[in-house]
Design a protein around this motif. Structure first.
Motif, short mmCIF file in Angstrom:
data_model
loop_
_atom_site.label_atom_id
_atom_site.label_comp_id
_atom_site.label_asym_id
_atom_site.label_seq_id
_atom_site.Cartn_x
_atom_site.Cartn_y
_atom_site.Cartn_z
N PHE A 103 42.18 56.34 15.55
CA PHE A 103 41.54 57.65 15.43
C PHE A 103 40.45 57.62 14.36
O PHE A 103 39.37 58.18 14.54
N ARG A 104 40.75 56.96 13.23
CA ARG A 104 39.73 56.83 12.17
C ARG A 104 38.49 56.12 12.69
O ARG A 104 37.36 56.60 12.49
N PHE A 119 48.05 60.55 10.31
CA PHE A 119 46.59 60.43 10.18
C PHE A 119 46.08 61.30 9.04
O PHE A 119 45.22 60.88 8.26
N LEU A 120 46.62 62.51 8.93
CA LEU A 120 46.21 63.41 7.84
C LEU A 120 46.54 62.82 6.48
O LEU A 120 45.74 62.87 5.54
N ASN A 124 44.65 56.83 2.00
CA ASN A 124 44.21 55.47 2.30
C ASN A 124 42.74 55.36 2.71
O ASN A 124 42.14 54.30 2.54
N TYR A 125 42.19 56.41 3.26
CA TYR A 125 40.81 56.35 3.72
C TYR A 125 39.83 56.91 2.70
O TYR A 125 38.72 57.31 3.03
N VAL A 137 50.74 57.32 1.62
CA VAL A 137 51.03 56.34 2.66
C VAL A 137 50.52 54.98 2.21
O VAL A 137 49.35 54.83 1.89
N PRO A 138 51.37 53.96 2.14
CA PRO A 138 50.92 52.65 1.70
C PRO A 138 50.01 52.00 2.71
O PRO A 138 50.10 52.25 3.91
N ARG A 139 49.13 51.15 2.24
CA ARG A 139 48.28 50.38 3.14
C ARG A 139 49.10 49.28 3.82
O ARG A 139 48.77 48.87 4.90
#
Length: 271
Positions: free
Chosen positions: A181-182, A217-218, A224-225, A269-271
């Motif tokens: 999605f990203r 995703f949120l 993370n993003y 959230v961990p990578r």
């Protein structure tokens, strides 16, 4: 990440994006144009080195060796995800990237095309596929950019193409879906004006919320993003200003989700 560090990563990302591993040949059969993709001779040398770099930089994806790529595509053909690549890919419409760049379509039409691509992608994520280690896992693309999905402007349908890059199999299905999605949303933004980022973000979240659980995703968007990797900038070459402008628009749209603030406060959230 500073603007300077982002600029360096962006330059490297653009360079990676300019490396061609495949050749595209065009043929016509019974009046239908088809595209056949084959590997360049240099790919066998570049792919192992490139995959070592991708793994070392914590990238979730890898480029498949030719034999593995062909076997993976055959599996996807059997699952009804793609057409038989040995017969060439039928050309229907244009890539989403080209549609978004075109002046032929209005903004509502372009947003609808992005929604179609997201809808198609979310539905493909529901397919369980037998991976090469003989384990059943949910499908994910691994390079789900706006250049790898074709849009039929008349029907509005989206068809995904180019399956020679795949997520690493040890990555969870949830993280792989979020990464897809990203890739789609950020790469779509490269072909749109900044003033439309809010509308793009709202349209994407409205579509995704109707299709799937987007809490992961949120959360990744929040944590993370926050900084783009070189591979992510190869997928979506956005400047520092445009990258953070889009991310801000997405976070703002995400706040409309009731679970967003509670979820992101509770966990990183961990990578």
């Amino acid at each position: 990440m500073s603007a300077l560090a982002h600029a360096v990563r962006l330059a490297l990302g653009r360079w990676i994006g300019s490396v061609h591993l495949n050749r595209i040949q065009t043929s016509t059969s019974q009046g239908e144009v088809r595209l056949l993709k084959t590997r360049c001779w240099s790919a066998s040398l570049l792919i192992p080195v490139g995959n070592l770099y991708l793994r070392g930089s914590d990238c979730l994806s890898e480029v498949l060796a030719e034999t593995t790529w062909r076997d993976w595509e055959f599996t996807l053909v059997q699952a009804g995800i793609c057409a038989n690549p040995n017969e060439g890919l039928p050309v229907h419409g244009t890539t989403l990237h080209e549609a978004l760049k075109s002046r032929t379509y209005s903004l509502p039409q372009k947003l609808q095309y992005v929604q179609s691509a997201l809808t198609s992608l979310a539905r493909l994520h529901q397919h369980e596929i037998l991976w090469d280690d003989r384990q059943l896992r949910r499908f994910s693309h691994g390079d789900a950019t706006s250049r790898n999905v074709c849009i039929d402007s008349q029907s509005g349908t989206a068809v995904w193409i180019d399956f020679d890059t795949r997520h690493r199999r040890e990555v969870s299905a949830m993280e792989r879906a979020s990464d897809d999605f990203r890739a789609l949303i950020f790469s779509s933004a490269t072909a749109m004006d900044d003033v439309h980022f809010d509308q793009l973000a709202e349209s994407c979240f409205r579509t995704l919320k109707s299709l799937t659980d987007i809490r992961d995703f949120l959360a990744r968007l929040s944590w993370n993003y926050a900084c783009a990797s070189i591979f992510q900038l190869a997928q979506a070459p956005l400047s520092y200003r445009r990258f953070h402008g889009l991310r801000t628009a997405l976070l703002r749209a995400g706040e409309q989700n009731d679970n967003f603030s509670k979820w992101t406060r509770r966990r990183s959230v961990p990578r």
